[in-house]
Design a protein around this motif. Structure first.
Motif, PDB file in Angstrom:
ATOM      1  N   PRO A  98     -78.121   2.028 -16.843  1.00 28.23           N
ATOM      2  CA  PRO A  98     -78.568   2.896 -15.960  1.00 28.23           C
ATOM      3  C   PRO A  98     -79.291   4.214 -16.258  1.00 28.23           C
ATOM      4  O   PRO A  98     -80.312   4.695 -15.536  1.00 28.23           O
ATOM      5  CB  PRO A  98     -77.351   3.039 -15.223  1.00 28.23           C
ATOM      6  CG  PRO A  98     -76.232   2.200 -15.601  1.00 28.23           C
ATOM      7  CD  PRO A  98     -76.579   1.837 -16.861  1.00 28.23           C
ATOM      8  N   LYS A 145     -82.138  -4.971 -21.650  1.00 27.91           N
ATOM      9  CA  LYS A 145     -81.123  -5.579 -20.721  1.00 27.91           C
ATOM     10  C   LYS A 145     -80.597  -6.892 -20.999  1.00 27.91           C
ATOM     11  O   LYS A 145     -79.767  -7.443 -20.597  1.00 27.91           O
ATOM     12  CB  LYS A 145     -81.424  -5.515 -19.220  1.00 27.91           C
ATOM     13  CG  LYS A 145     -81.583  -3.773 -18.474  1.00 27.91           C
ATOM     14  CD  LYS A 145     -82.154  -4.024 -17.480  1.00 27.91           C
ATOM     15  CE  LYS A 145     -82.513  -2.659 -16.696  1.00 27.91           C
ATOM     16  NZ  LYS A 145     -83.210  -2.431 -15.311  1.00 27.91           N
ATOM     17  N   GLU A 175     -69.098  -3.262 -21.455  1.00 26.67           N
ATOM     18  CA  GLU A 175     -68.795  -2.585 -20.338  1.00 26.67           C
ATOM     19  C   GLU A 175     -69.784  -1.266 -20.513  1.00 26.67           C
ATOM     20  O   GLU A 175     -70.389  -0.797 -19.537  1.00 26.67           O
ATOM     21  CB  GLU A 175     -67.453  -2.458 -20.018  1.00 26.67           C
ATOM     22  CG  GLU A 175     -67.343  -1.472 -18.677  1.00 26.67           C
ATOM     23  CD  GLU A 175     -65.719  -1.591 -18.452  1.00 26.67           C
ATOM     24  OE1 GLU A 175     -65.524  -0.829 -17.447  1.00 26.67           O
ATOM     25  OE2 GLU A 175     -65.065  -2.206 -19.260  1.00 26.67           O
ATOM     26  N   TRP A 176     -69.485  -0.546 -21.445  1.00 27.41           N
ATOM     27  CA  TRP A 176     -70.159   0.688 -21.714  1.00 27.41           C
ATOM     28  C   TRP A 176     -71.831   0.382 -21.797  1.00 27.41           C
ATOM     29  O   TRP A 176     -72.503   1.442 -21.235  1.00 27.41           O
ATOM     30  CB  TRP A 176     -69.863   1.466 -22.933  1.00 27.41           C
ATOM     31  CG  TRP A 176     -70.662   2.746 -23.158  1.00 27.41           C
ATOM     32  CD1 TRP A 176     -70.187   4.139 -22.778  1.00 27.41           C
ATOM     33  CD2 TRP A 176     -71.767   2.940 -24.124  1.00 27.41           C
ATOM     34  NE1 TRP A 176     -71.313   4.923 -23.145  1.00 27.41           N
ATOM     35  CE2 TRP A 176     -72.096   4.263 -24.075  1.00 27.41           C
ATOM     36  CE3 TRP A 176     -72.430   2.055 -24.658  1.00 27.41           C
ATOM     37  CZ2 TRP A 176     -73.303   4.883 -24.519  1.00 27.41           C
ATOM     38  CZ3 TRP A 176     -73.651   2.467 -25.469  1.00 27.41           C
ATOM     39  CH2 TRP A 176     -74.055   3.849 -25.529  1.00 27.41           C
ATOM     40  N   GLU A 179     -73.458  -1.938 -20.499  1.00 29.77           N
ATOM     41  CA  GLU A 179     -74.173  -2.220 -19.337  1.00 29.77           C
ATOM     42  C   GLU A 179     -74.061  -1.262 -18.218  1.00 29.77           C
ATOM     43  O   GLU A 179     -74.948  -0.957 -17.125  1.00 29.77           O
ATOM     44  CB  GLU A 179     -74.063  -3.886 -19.139  1.00 29.77           C
ATOM     45  CG  GLU A 179     -74.297  -4.735 -19.950  1.00 29.77           C
ATOM     46  CD  GLU A 179     -73.975  -5.925 -19.478  1.00 29.77           C
ATOM     47  OE1 GLU A 179     -73.435  -6.346 -18.513  1.00 29.77           O
ATOM     48  OE2 GLU A 179     -74.568  -6.885 -19.950  1.00 29.77           O
ATOM     49  N   GLU A 180     -73.058  -0.576 -17.995  1.00 30.06           N
ATOM     50  CA  GLU A 180     -72.684   0.213 -17.036  1.00 30.06           C
ATOM     51  C   GLU A 180     -73.036   1.701 -17.234  1.00 30.06           C
ATOM     52  O   GLU A 180     -73.040   2.437 -16.321  1.00 30.06           O
ATOM     53  CB  GLU A 180     -71.247   0.338 -16.665  1.00 30.06           C
ATOM     54  CG  GLU A 180     -70.848  -1.236 -15.845  1.00 30.06           C
ATOM     55  CD  GLU A 180     -69.559  -1.292 -15.665  1.00 30.06           C
ATOM     56  OE1 GLU A 180     -68.510  -0.144 -15.460  1.00 30.06           O
ATOM     57  OE2 GLU A 180     -68.868  -2.667 -15.453  1.00 30.06           O
ATOM     58  N   ARG A 181     -73.046   2.196 -18.595  1.00 28.07           N
ATOM     59  CA  ARG A 181     -73.233   3.455 -18.819  1.00 28.07           C
ATOM     60  C   ARG A 181     -74.617   3.696 -19.521  1.00 28.07           C
ATOM     61  O   ARG A 181     -75.613   4.730 -18.977  1.00 28.07           O
ATOM     62  CB  ARG A 181     -72.453   4.299 -19.677  1.00 28.07           C
ATOM     63  CG  ARG A 181     -70.889   4.147 -19.072  1.00 28.07           C
ATOM     64  CD  ARG A 181     -70.669   4.770 -17.777  1.00 28.07           C
ATOM     65  NE  ARG A 181     -70.532   6.205 -18.325  1.00 28.07           N
ATOM     66  CZ  ARG A 181     -69.556   6.859 -18.709  1.00 28.07           C
ATOM     67  NH1 ARG A 181     -68.512   5.980 -19.006  1.00 28.07           N
ATOM     68  NH2 ARG A 181     -69.521   8.205 -19.005  1.00 28.07           N
ATOM     69  N   THR A 212     -76.807  -3.847  -9.413  1.00 27.25           N
ATOM     70  CA  THR A 212     -75.349  -3.744  -9.435  1.00 27.25           C
ATOM     71  C   THR A 212     -75.302  -5.336  -9.189  1.00 27.25           C
ATOM     72  O   THR A 212     -75.502  -6.086  -7.993  1.00 27.25           O
ATOM     73  CB  THR A 212     -74.937  -2.895  -8.227  1.00 27.25           C
ATOM     74  OG1 THR A 212     -75.104  -1.841  -8.336  1.00 27.25           O
ATOM     75  CG2 THR A 212     -73.327  -3.369  -8.089  1.00 27.25           C
ATOM     76  N   THR A 230     -81.948   0.425 -11.683  1.00 26.58           N
ATOM     77  CA  THR A 230     -80.588   0.249 -11.864  1.00 26.58           C
ATOM     78  C   THR A 230     -80.340  -1.182 -10.737  1.00 26.58           C
ATOM     79  O   THR A 230     -80.567  -0.989  -9.740  1.00 26.58           O
ATOM     80  CB  THR A 230     -79.799   1.232 -11.399  1.00 26.58           C
ATOM     81  OG1 THR A 230     -80.228   2.454 -11.995  1.00 26.58           O
ATOM     82  CG2 THR A 230     -78.401   1.325 -11.436  1.00 26.58           C
ATOM     83  N   ASP A 233     -78.461 -10.861 -12.170  1.00 22.02           N
ATOM     84  CA  ASP A 233     -78.444  -9.304 -11.959  1.00 22.02           C
ATOM     85  C   ASP A 233     -79.098  -8.960 -10.722  1.00 22.02           C
ATOM     86  O   ASP A 233     -80.282  -8.744 -10.604  1.00 22.02           O
ATOM     87  CB  ASP A 233     -79.101  -8.573 -13.141  1.00 22.02           C
ATOM     88  CG  ASP A 233     -78.611  -6.976 -13.235  1.00 22.02           C
ATOM     89  OD1 ASP A 233     -79.246  -6.223 -13.896  1.00 22.02           O
ATOM     90  OD2 ASP A 233     -77.377  -6.749 -12.606  1.00 22.02           O
TER      91      ASP A 233
END
Length: 370
Positions: free
Chosen positions: A239, A83, A231-232, A234-236, A4, A2, A368
């Motif tokens: 990961p 990704k 957003e969903w 890449e962030e949900r 950030t 993961t 990233d």
């Protein structure tokens, strides 16, 4: 695995030293060398002491493709390729410096360097020498994607360069094998060795080890972003699937070394002689590529992608070719197997060197960061 990403997608030159980077990694990422070392030991011991495991694993194959290794590589590569922002690949393709440099390093410098090292260190061992030359001809299309990702390289650049290597691998591998094993040794008055490998075998290897996970990664992003938004996705979603890249890597390493554990542990002196030129090859290719990329003005992320793509090798193809042409118990096959034994820990170490070297780049943009 993961990550950030910082709000701006950039960090000032010299920031985020290795210690800070490591502190922000997950436990899985932070102790990667430990897990890889344990996986290698488990594989070697299993191959040495578990009766029939190597034969059982070797029997699970379709043609020259080992199903356990293929499964591990697919699991390993899918999360990283999921990704990639495929809509941004055009910027890499238009970057002629990156494309030309990668082609020169992979298809001119890499094979020539391995040929030189093989003849320098193994002049009296033609089987091992030939195996090393085959390793040098098989450019990386798999694990390099994971190394690049862990070193915060440019994912889009890595995807394009790996695809470029795949195309050249299909059209150039057999011809370069003929040149480096027959033509060039003849010109230099050295012994020649034949290499009879079909373009179809190489194409199948590329399709399995790159084509399938690349298609899956592309479709995942297209469908995920289309239905739920970036957003969903890449962030949900990412990961959740991200850690599976390292699970697949560790599984692949265990299987690979279990297949050849008995051979490696029973011939330690031969392994040591093969290991030295391999060690020099990986370090020289990575360091030279990084320096040249920096000198021509590439930023950190893209330089990292170029360096790892140039340093890594497609050991799956090298081993498959060596076994198909020379036999599973041949010295050529042993040299191919020793390849990842040296490549994996060396390139893992170079991930940390790469992160440390970021301070020398005026443009340290990464898509990233850890």
């Amino acid at each position: 695995m993961t990550r950030t990403a910082p709000p701006t997608g950039e960090v000032p030159a010299g920031s985020a030293p290795v210690g800070q980077v490591a502190a922000r990694m997950s436990t899985l990422d932070r102790f990667l060398p430990v897990w890889i070392g344990l996986a290698m030991v488990v594989g070697l011991l299993a191959g040495r002491w578990v009766p029939g495991i190597a034969d059982a694993l070797d029997a699970m194959a379709v043609g020259s493709i080992s199903l356990p290794i293929a499964i591990g590589l697919l699991v390993m590569m899918y999360p990283v390729l999921a990704k990639v922002r495929y809509g941004e690949l055009g910027t890499v393709v238009r970057d002629r410096r990156t494309m030309v440099l990668s082609l020169v390093l992979n298809w001119l410098v890499g094979p020539a360097l391995m040929f030189t090292l093989a003849w320098t260190f193994l002049p009296d061992l033609p089987e091992y020498r030939t195996g090393l030359i085959i390793v040098g001809l098989a450019r990386c299309i798999a694990m390099v994607i994971v190394w690049n990702d862990l070193a915060c390289g440019d994912r889009e650049a890595a995807a394009v360069l790996v695809a470029l290597n795949s195309v050249f691998q299909v059209v150039a591998f057999a011809g370069l094998g003929w040149f480096y094993l027959e033509v060039l040794p003849g010109w230099l008055g050295l012994g020649a060795t034949g290499l009879d490998v079909s373009v179809w075998e190489i194409a199948v290897s590329v399709l399995v080890f790159l084509g399938i996970p690349l298609a899956a990664g592309y479709l995942s992003r297209r469908i995920g972003e289309g239905r739920r938004g970036r957003e969903w996705y890449e962030e949900r979603f990412l990961p959740v699937v991200g850690p599976w890249a390292l699970y697949g890597l560790l599984f692949t390493i265990v299987v690979l070394f279990a297949l050849q554990g008995d051979t490696i542990t029973s011939r330690p002196l031969d392994v040591a002689r093969i290991a030295l030129p391999l060690l020099l090859y990986f370090v020289l290719m990575w360091a030279g590529s990084m320096v040249v990329a920096h000198r021509i003005g590439l930023g950190y992320a893209r330089s990292t992608s170029v360096a790892f793509t140039a340093a890594g090798n497609n050991f799956e193809l090298a081993i498959a070719v060596a076994i198909a042409v020379f036999g599973v118990t041949s010295g050529q096959a042993l040299a191919g197997v020793v390849g990842p034994l040296i490549e994996v820990p060396v390139l893992v170490g170079l991930i940390y060197v790469s992160l440390w070297s970021r301070r020398f780049f005026t443009d340290t943009r990464t898509g990233d960061l850890p």
